[in-house]
Motif scaffolding. Structure first.
Motif, PDB file in Angstrom:
ATOM      1  N   THR A  37       0.761  -7.106 -15.965  1.00 28.30           N
ATOM      2  CA  THR A  37       0.527  -5.719 -15.536  1.00 28.30           C
ATOM      3  C   THR A  37       0.998  -5.506 -14.095  1.00 28.30           C
ATOM      4  OG1 THR A  37      -1.366  -5.452 -17.014  1.00 28.30           O
ATOM      5  CG2 THR A  37      -1.252  -3.975 -15.112  1.00 28.30           C
ATOM      6  N   TRP A  38       0.650  -6.436 -13.208  1.00 25.63           N
ATOM      7  CA  TRP A  38       1.033  -6.280 -11.805  1.00 25.63           C
ATOM      8  C   TRP A  38       2.519  -6.531 -11.595  1.00 25.63           C
ATOM      9  CZ3 TRP A  38      -1.653  -3.314  -9.033  1.00 25.63           C
ATOM     10  CH2 TRP A  38      -3.040  -3.247  -9.172  1.00 25.63           C
ATOM     11  N   ASP A  44       8.001  -1.200 -11.125  1.00 28.54           N
ATOM     12  CA  ASP A  44       7.977   0.272 -11.123  1.00 28.54           C
ATOM     13  C   ASP A  44       8.102   0.822  -9.705  1.00 28.54           C
ATOM     14  OD1 ASP A  44       7.714   0.308 -13.857  1.00 28.54           O
ATOM     15  OD2 ASP A  44       5.544   0.676 -13.840  1.00 28.54           O
ATOM     16  N   ARG A  45       7.527   0.094  -8.744  1.00 22.49           N
ATOM     17  CA  ARG A  45       7.611   0.525  -7.346  1.00 22.49           C
ATOM     18  C   ARG A  45       8.893   0.051  -6.674  1.00 22.49           C
ATOM     19  NH1 ARG A  45       2.771   2.389  -5.113  1.00 22.49           N
ATOM     20  NH2 ARG A  45       4.177   2.916  -3.386  1.00 22.49           N
ATOM     21  N   ARG A  46       9.762  -0.566  -7.456  1.00 21.38           N
ATOM     22  CA  ARG A  46      11.077  -1.035  -6.978  1.00 21.38           C
ATOM     23  C   ARG A  46      10.956  -1.981  -5.787  1.00 21.38           C
ATOM     24  NH1 ARG A  46      14.704   1.841  -9.832  1.00 21.38           N
ATOM     25  NH2 ARG A  46      14.091   3.914 -10.593  1.00 21.38           N
ATOM     26  N   LEU A  47      10.001  -2.893  -5.898  1.00 20.06           N
ATOM     27  CA  LEU A  47       9.833  -3.912  -4.866  1.00 20.06           C
ATOM     28  C   LEU A  47      10.884  -4.992  -5.105  1.00 20.06           C
ATOM     29  CD1 LEU A  47       7.489  -4.410  -2.593  1.00 20.06           C
ATOM     30  CD2 LEU A  47       7.037  -6.402  -4.007  1.00 20.06           C
ATOM     31  N   ALA A  48      11.891  -5.048  -4.268  1.00 21.83           N
ATOM     32  CA  ALA A  48      13.021  -5.956  -4.483  1.00 21.83           C
ATOM     33  C   ALA A  48      12.644  -7.397  -4.183  1.00 21.83           C
ATOM     34  CB  ALA A  48      14.183  -5.538  -3.592  1.00 21.83           C
ATOM     35  N   GLN A 110      -3.512  -1.028  -3.395  1.00 23.67           N
ATOM     36  CA  GLN A 110      -2.660   0.069  -2.941  1.00 23.67           C
ATOM     37  C   GLN A 110      -1.460  -0.507  -2.219  1.00 23.67           C
ATOM     38  OE1 GLN A 110      -4.330   2.653   0.071  1.00 23.67           O
ATOM     39  NE2 GLN A 110      -2.990   4.346  -0.497  1.00 23.67           N
ATOM     40  N   LEU A 111      -0.260  -0.068  -2.603  1.00 19.63           N
ATOM     41  CA  LEU A 111       0.975  -0.535  -1.986  1.00 19.63           C
ATOM     42  C   LEU A 111       1.540   0.565  -1.091  1.00 19.63           C
ATOM     43  CD1 LEU A 111       3.853  -2.510  -3.658  1.00 19.63           C
ATOM     44  CD2 LEU A 111       4.371  -0.569  -2.192  1.00 19.63           C
ATOM     45  N   VAL A 112       1.894   0.191   0.146  1.00 23.32           N
ATOM     46  CA  VAL A 112       2.478   1.142   1.098  1.00 23.32           C
ATOM     47  C   VAL A 112       3.705   0.497   1.732  1.00 23.32           C
ATOM     48  CG1 VAL A 112       2.121   2.445   3.232  1.00 23.32           C
ATOM     49  CG2 VAL A 112       0.233   2.172   1.604  1.00 23.32           C
ATOM     50  N   ASN A 113       4.831   1.213   1.711  1.00 27.12           N
ATOM     51  CA  ASN A 113       6.026   0.738   2.407  1.00 27.12           C
ATOM     52  C   ASN A 113       5.896   1.043   3.896  1.00 27.12           C
ATOM     53  OD1 ASN A 113       7.556  -0.231   0.131  1.00 27.12           O
ATOM     54  ND2 ASN A 113       7.768   1.900  -0.484  1.00 27.12           N
ATOM     55  N   THR A 114       6.303   0.088   4.739  1.00 19.99           N
ATOM     56  CA  THR A 114       6.120   0.247   6.186  1.00 19.99           C
ATOM     57  C   THR A 114       7.326   0.862   6.879  1.00 19.99           C
ATOM     58  OG1 THR A 114       6.998  -1.950   6.692  1.00 19.99           O
ATOM     59  CG2 THR A 114       4.633  -1.797   6.202  1.00 19.99           C
ATOM     60  N   GLY A 115       8.476   0.852   6.222  1.00 20.49           N
ATOM     61  CA  GLY A 115       9.691   1.341   6.868  1.00 20.49           C
ATOM     62  C   GLY A 115      10.378   0.303   7.734  1.00 20.49           C
TER      63      GLY A 115
END
Length: 353
Positions: A37-38, A44-48, A110-115
């Motif tokens: 699932t994870w 889905d979040r396109r984490l490369a 919760q996933l957050v992109n930092t930039g």
């Protein structure tokens, strides 16, 4: 791919308890599904692959499943527990964290992109190998915390050899090399990870009694606290078979008292560092401070009374400090030792003697 051997263990043990969290159990069948699932969530979040991700959590079912999913997806993982809350901004900056995954008290993520774009050459090296990575921070007790970066693949290798399946309490922290080692040892042998909401003597003893814990990896400081609190008098600890201790020097008086109170419990010294991983260790006897360290993938030598280690699982280097390795690949540990044949007695850090 990287955790296929673990998935095989999980599937063969689908009915067994994998994790106890807040006194609720999750099976290995659940863990297989949760990792899938994870993994889907990360895609889905396109984490490369090669993304530097801080996993901000303590031991919990979701944290464990997400760690495994991140390893499988080739992320470079920076575990951070609440114990370093005040330092998290500093640690994220040093590790060049590109995404954060925080896990709340109710075990939601919760996933957050930092930039941020990670450009460190050691991070680039892990990426070019196509391997997952692991960044661990030292305690910083003697100054600024150092960020050791590992290729995760060599760290996983030793867990492919089957060993004892034990119900184990996760005393050492999720962002500590000892905590990571404990987790992978337990899961690779289809044991049960027993978590605790805090690490007080009474709660630890209550968890040992309730969940029939067999293995307690801990520290001499906690053993001292346990003996001083006498919490052991109020709980049935008869399931406990092995207590391993490391991270600091064990006082001989503490060792003697523990052995006298718990003669049936095997007390085993361990040795490890964030820079090289955890070595296999064999105490001369349960009441001895002398220990033989090494094992497959590790070499040791003594130079001027100081221990040096060379390991296949050694870190690639520090993200924020010069490499500590000698020209021929040995790590000076800073630990002074006495030698008796194959056995060592760890005297402690040279700076503390």
């Amino acid at each position: 791919m990287h955790i296929d051997f673990l998935r095989d263990v999980f599937r063969r043990s689908s009915d067994k308890e994998a994790v106890v969290w807040l006194d609720q159990t999750s099976s290995y069948a659940w863990l297989v599904d949760a990792v899938e699932t994870w993994t889907g969530f990360l895609r889905d979040r396109r984490l490369a692959p090669g993304t530097v991700v801080s996993l901000e959590a303590d031991f919990s079912p979701t944290a464990i499943a997400l760690l495994l999913a991140l390893v499988n997806e080739g992320a470079i993982i920076v575990p951070l527990t609440p114990s370093v809350e005040a330092k998290k901004p500093e640690f994220r900056k040093i590790a060049q964290v590109e995404a954060t995954i925080s896990i709340s008290g109710d075990d939601r993520a919760q996933l957050v992109n930092t930039g941020v774009e990670a450009t460190h050459e050691l991070i680039a090296g892990v990426r070019s190998a196509g391997h997952p990575g692991l960044v661990l921070f030292s305690s910083g007790s003697t100054g600024t915390s150092k960020a050791a970066i590992h290729d995760f693949v060599p760290l996983l290798e030793k867990f492919k050899v089957p060993r004892h399946s034990l119900r184990t309490l996760t005393f050492l922290l999720f962002d500590h090399i000892g905590g990571v080692n404990t987790l992978l040892y337990v899961l690779s042998n289809a044991g049960c990870v027993v978590t605790v909401p805090n690490r007080s003597p009474d709660l630890v003893c209550a968890a040992i009694e309730k969940h029939r814990v067999q293995l307690l990896p801990t520290s001499p400081t906690f053993i001292n606290l346990l003996l001083a609190s006498e919490a052991y008098r109020h709980h049935d600890l008869s399931s406990l078979e092995v207590v391993t201790y490391g991270t600091e020097v064990m006082p001989a008086s503490t060792l003697e008292r523990f052995h006298r109170l718990f003669p049936r419990v095997r007390l085993q010294q361990t040795y490890g560092l964030s820079e090289v991983g955890i070595l296999r260790a064999q105490s001369r006897s349960a009441d001895s401070l002398w220990v033989k360290v090494g094992g497959d993938g590790f070499e040791t030598r003594i130079v001027d009374g100081m221990l040096q280690i060379r390991a296949r699982s050694a870190m690639l280097g520090y993200l924020n400090a010069p490499s500590p390795f000698t020209a021929d690949g040995w790590l000076p540990t800073g630990d002074a030792v006495d030698v008796d044949g194959e056995y060592l007695r760890i005297r402690g850090r040279q700076s503390e003697l």
